[in-house]
Write a protein that holds these residues in place. Structure first.
Motif, PDB file in Angstrom:
ATOM      1  N   MET A 119       0.846  -1.206   0.000  1.00  0.00           N
ATOM      2  CA  MET A 119       0.000   0.000   0.000  1.00  0.00           C
ATOM      3  C   MET A 119       0.879   1.254   0.000  1.00  0.00           C
ATOM      4  N   ARG A 120       0.537   2.233  -0.863  1.00  0.00           N
ATOM      5  CA  ARG A 120       1.343   3.432  -0.977  1.00  0.00           C
ATOM      6  C   ARG A 120       1.196   4.314   0.250  1.00  0.00           C
ATOM      7  N   GLU A 121       2.305   4.912   0.644  1.00  0.00           N
ATOM      8  CA  GLU A 121       2.314   5.831   1.777  1.00  0.00           C
ATOM      9  C   GLU A 121       1.664   7.150   1.367  1.00  0.00           C
ATOM     10  N   ARG A 122       0.782   7.675   2.214  1.00  0.00           N
ATOM     11  CA  ARG A 122       0.143   8.960   1.935  1.00  0.00           C
ATOM     12  C   ARG A 122       1.095  10.069   2.347  1.00  0.00           C
ATOM     13  N   ILE A 123       1.406  10.976   1.404  1.00  0.00           N
ATOM     14  CA  ILE A 123       2.372  12.042   1.660  1.00  0.00           C
ATOM     15  C   ILE A 123       1.640  13.377   1.706  1.00  0.00           C
ATOM     16  N   ARG A 124       2.004  14.202   2.673  1.00  0.00           N
ATOM     17  CA  ARG A 124       1.534  15.580   2.761  1.00  0.00           C
ATOM     18  C   ARG A 124       2.751  16.474   2.578  1.00  0.00           C
ATOM     19  N   ALA A 125       2.576  17.572   1.828  1.00  0.00           N
ATOM     20  CA  ALA A 125       3.768  18.353   1.471  1.00  0.00           C
ATOM     21  C   ALA A 125       3.470  19.833   1.288  1.00  0.00           C
ATOM     22  N   TYR A 126       4.528  20.642   1.501  1.00  0.00           N
ATOM     23  CA  TYR A 126       4.538  22.047   1.129  1.00  0.00           C
ATOM     24  C   TYR A 126       5.134  22.169  -0.274  1.00  0.00           C
ATOM     25  N   LEU A 127       4.668  23.149  -1.038  1.00  0.00           N
ATOM     26  CA  LEU A 127       5.292  23.482  -2.315  1.00  0.00           C
ATOM     27  C   LEU A 127       6.225  24.674  -2.111  1.00  0.00           C
ATOM     28  N   LEU A 128       7.398  24.620  -2.713  1.00  0.00           N
ATOM     29  CA  LEU A 128       8.360  25.717  -2.648  1.00  0.00           C
ATOM     30  C   LEU A 128       8.575  26.246  -4.066  1.00  0.00           C
ATOM     31  N   GLY A 129       8.575  27.575  -4.219  1.00  0.00           N
ATOM     32  CA  GLY A 129       8.782  28.129  -5.551  1.00  0.00           C
ATOM     33  C   GLY A 129       9.562  29.419  -5.525  1.00  0.00           C
ATOM     34  N   VAL A 130      10.421  29.601  -6.512  1.00  0.00           N
ATOM     35  CA  VAL A 130      11.157  30.853  -6.694  1.00  0.00           C
ATOM     36  C   VAL A 130      10.584  31.559  -7.910  1.00  0.00           C
ATOM     37  N   GLU A 131      10.055  32.758  -7.693  1.00  0.00           N
ATOM     38  CA  GLU A 131       9.459  33.529  -8.778  1.00  0.00           C
ATOM     39  C   GLU A 131      10.530  34.396  -9.426  1.00  0.00           C
ATOM     40  N   LEU A 132      10.855  34.079 -10.659  1.00  0.00           N
ATOM     41  CA  LEU A 132      11.899  34.791 -11.384  1.00  0.00           C
ATOM     42  C   LEU A 132      11.280  35.823 -12.308  1.00  0.00           C
ATOM     43  N   GLN A 133      11.852  37.023 -12.346  1.00  0.00           N
ATOM     44  CA  GLN A 133      11.328  38.082 -13.191  1.00  0.00           C
ATOM     45  C   GLN A 133      11.427  37.711 -14.670  1.00  0.00           C
ATOM     46  N   GLU A 134      12.478  36.968 -15.021  1.00  0.00           N
ATOM     47  CA  GLU A 134      12.704  36.626 -16.425  1.00  0.00           C
ATOM     48  C   GLU A 134      11.825  35.469 -16.895  1.00  0.00           C
TER      49      GLU A 134
ATOM     50  N   HIS B  80      -0.988  11.515  -5.733  1.00  0.00           N
ATOM     51  CA  HIS B  80      -1.608  11.206  -4.430  1.00  0.00           C
ATOM     52  C   HIS B  80      -0.876  11.899  -3.282  1.00  0.00           C
ATOM     53  N   ILE B  81      -0.370  13.091  -3.540  1.00  0.00           N
ATOM     54  CA  ILE B  81       0.281  13.900  -2.508  1.00  0.00           C
ATOM     55  C   ILE B  81      -0.657  15.048  -2.144  1.00  0.00           C
ATOM     56  N   GLU B  82      -0.920  15.208  -0.883  1.00  0.00           N
ATOM     57  CA  GLU B  82      -1.790  16.291  -0.416  1.00  0.00           C
ATOM     58  C   GLU B  82      -0.952  17.547  -0.164  1.00  0.00           C
ATOM     59  N   VAL B  83      -1.283  18.629  -0.841  1.00  0.00           N
ATOM     60  CA  VAL B  83      -0.562  19.894  -0.671  1.00  0.00           C
ATOM     61  C   VAL B  83      -1.182  20.657   0.488  1.00  0.00           C
ATOM     62  N   VAL B  84      -0.367  20.971   1.501  1.00  0.00           N
ATOM     63  CA  VAL B  84      -0.889  21.634   2.702  1.00  0.00           C
ATOM     64  C   VAL B  84      -0.532  23.115   2.747  1.00  0.00           C
ATOM     65  N   GLY B  85       0.324  23.564   1.850  1.00  0.00           N
ATOM     66  CA  GLY B  85       0.692  24.975   1.839  1.00  0.00           C
ATOM     67  C   GLY B  85       1.697  25.278   0.746  1.00  0.00           C
ATOM     68  N   ILE B  86       1.847  26.569   0.441  1.00  0.00           N
ATOM     69  CA  ILE B  86       2.763  27.008  -0.609  1.00  0.00           C
ATOM     70  C   ILE B  86       3.647  28.124  -0.071  1.00  0.00           C
ATOM     71  N   TRP B  87       4.952  27.985  -0.270  1.00  0.00           N
ATOM     72  CA  TRP B  87       5.925  29.009   0.104  1.00  0.00           C
ATOM     73  C   TRP B  87       6.619  29.476  -1.165  1.00  0.00           C
ATOM     74  N   SER B  88       6.585  30.779  -1.407  1.00  0.00           N
ATOM     75  CA  SER B  88       7.244  31.303  -2.603  1.00  0.00           C
ATOM     76  C   SER B  88       8.052  32.545  -2.249  1.00  0.00           C
ATOM     77  N   GLN B  89       8.994  32.881  -3.125  1.00  0.00           N
ATOM     78  CA  GLN B  89       9.872  34.026  -2.895  1.00  0.00           C
ATOM     79  C   GLN B  89      10.322  34.590  -4.236  1.00  0.00           C
ATOM     80  N   LYS B  90      10.313  35.919  -4.348  1.00  0.00           N
ATOM     81  CA  LYS B  90      10.812  36.566  -5.563  1.00  0.00           C
ATOM     82  C   LYS B  90      12.322  36.741  -5.456  1.00  0.00           C
TER      83      LYS B  90
END
Length: 429
Positions: A1-16, A35-45
């Motif tokens: 049985m597959r393990e249920r994963i919960r995760a944050y998304l990380l992103g770098v916003e590039l001007q270009e 089958h990954i549950e996204v619990v939040g998003i962290w981004s930075q310019k």
């Protein structure tokens, strides 16, 4: 049985690189498809991702504190392909499982692959991705349980202690097996080309409706066919190339090829691994570029598909743009505008108009013939019964007389073996 994963998304916003919000939305869709549950998003310019820890030091500290406060084991998923040093640093600073966009796409391909060829292609791409990242992936993969793909690699043959030499040996072995499968498909493709049957390849962004359009063609022209392909509202539902013969009422026909969908920043390893499969579209006579017209990001998706086609060397092939899901986009359909047609594969509206466009571009106009086939050439009669439109059949002393409409190629193929009654065979539409 597959393990249920919960995760944050990380992103770098590039001007270009505009379209960051769309990228993050797509990354979330990829995660949910795995089958990954996204619990939040962290981004930075930033002007560019940090060389060693991807995010800036302050933002990284915020993420680390949020992970500790969560009180449960979470993972993080970066919107870019991470370097080995970035993976090591993020794992050390965040003390959690670290994935990136490429890992996610590889995992999704691993989940969707059904045929042996697709499974080999995905597995080779996984190992090629893993090879330069052995040190960075060591801790992350050590935490994982059983399963498939990169996310849940278990403690068996793919455990991290496989050294570089063993991984290279695995790649060589699988490539040898893959080459045999590819050779078999190439032989089949050459046989089709020898018969002179036009090939129409369906291409486009993932989940644009390519498989649904192929099924709509089958429903319209082979309603009793049991050869419909799997079509689901999901990312990368199709990884295997499916070829179906579409026979029109006048016996003219072409082969429709369903291909794997594209996605923005498709990992190089996957493009390389699936190149043998994608060769099908580079040798097509016509491309049907299927567009999800109801998706507000369809212009960007068109651009991604065009860029991928250029990378594959298919940019010189004639293209028809099939703007699918017009029923959801609130536009008039079916409607032909230049090289494009607005249609709905789900409703089957616009299929006849699309076939008319295909006919105009790749099917030769039929010619009217009046011939007598000697009784000793019965195979020719059988061939024309299957591949031509027979208007009248009469049995005469010299043989079987046929009034028919057929392709100029078939007429030339058998002209010397039959008695031709009309010296000036007419071309008909």
């Amino acid at each position: 049985m597959r393990e249920r994963i919960r995760a944050y998304l990380l992103g770098v916003e590039l001007q270009e690189r505009p379209g960051f919000a769309n990228e993050i939305e797509e990354l979330q869709g990829l995660a949910e498809a795995c089958h990954i549950e996204v619990v939040g998003i962290w981004s930075q310019k930033l002007d560019y991702p940090h060389r060693t820890h991807y995010l800036g030091a302050g933002k990284l500290q915020e993420v680390a504190e949020a992970l500790r406060a969560a009180g449960e084991e979470l993972a993080v998923i970066a919107n870019d392909e991470l370097t080995p040093s970035q993976i090591r640093t993020l794992e050390r600073e965040l003390d959690c499982r670290v994935l990136d966009r490429t890992m996610l796409i590889l995992e999704l391909f691993a989940l969707r692959a059904r045929t042996r060829e697709a499974q080999l292609q995905v597995r080779i791409a996984e190992l090629q991705y893993r090879l330069p990242r052995l040190a960075g992936l060591r801790e992350s993969l050590g935490r994982q349980g059983g399963g498939s793909g990169l996310i849940n690699r278990g403690s068996g043959e793919t455990k991290l202690e496989l050294d570089r030499r063993k991984i290279l040996a695995q790649i060589d072995s699988m490539q040898g097996e893959l080459e045999k499968l590819v050779h078999r498909r190439q032989v089949q493709r050459k046989q089709r080309q020898k018969r002179g049957v036009p090939v129409v390849a369906l291409v486009g962004y993932t989940n644009a409706g390519k498989s649904s359009l192929l099924n709509a063609l089958l429903r319209a022209y082979q309603p009793e066919s049991e050869k419909q392909v799997m079509a689901k509202d999901m990312l990368f539902a199709t990884l295997e190339t499916s070829v179906r013969r579409i026979e029109l009422p006048d016996r003219q026909h072409f082969l429709a090829t369903d291909t794997v969908g594209f996605v923005s920043r498709l990992p190089h390893h996957l493009v390389k691994a699936f190149r043998s499969t994608l060769e099908e579209l580079t040798e097509a006579d016509l491309l049907i570029h299927v567009v999800d017209y109801a998706n507000p990001e369809h212009p960007e998706q068109i651009e991604v598909t065009q860029e991928t086609l250029r990378e594959l060397g298919a940019e010189g092939i004639p293209v028809i743009y099939a703007y699918n899901k017009a029923d959801q986009a609130g536009v008039v359909y079916p409607l032909i505008e230049g090289e494009g047609i607005y249609l709905s594969a789900r409703e089957g509206k616009g299929i006849e108009e699309l076939v008319a466009m295909i006919r105009e571009r790749v099917l030769e106009p039929y010619m009217a013939c009046d011939i007598t086939v000697p009784f000793t050439e019965g195979g020719i009669v059988s061939y024309f019964n299957e591949h031509a439109q027979i208007h009248e059949t009469r049995y005469e002393p010299e043989g079987t007389r046929l009034r028919l409409s057929c392709s100029p190629a078939d007429y030339e193929r058998y002209r010397e073996r039959v008695i031709v009654h009309d010296a000036d065979a007419a071309t008909i539409d």
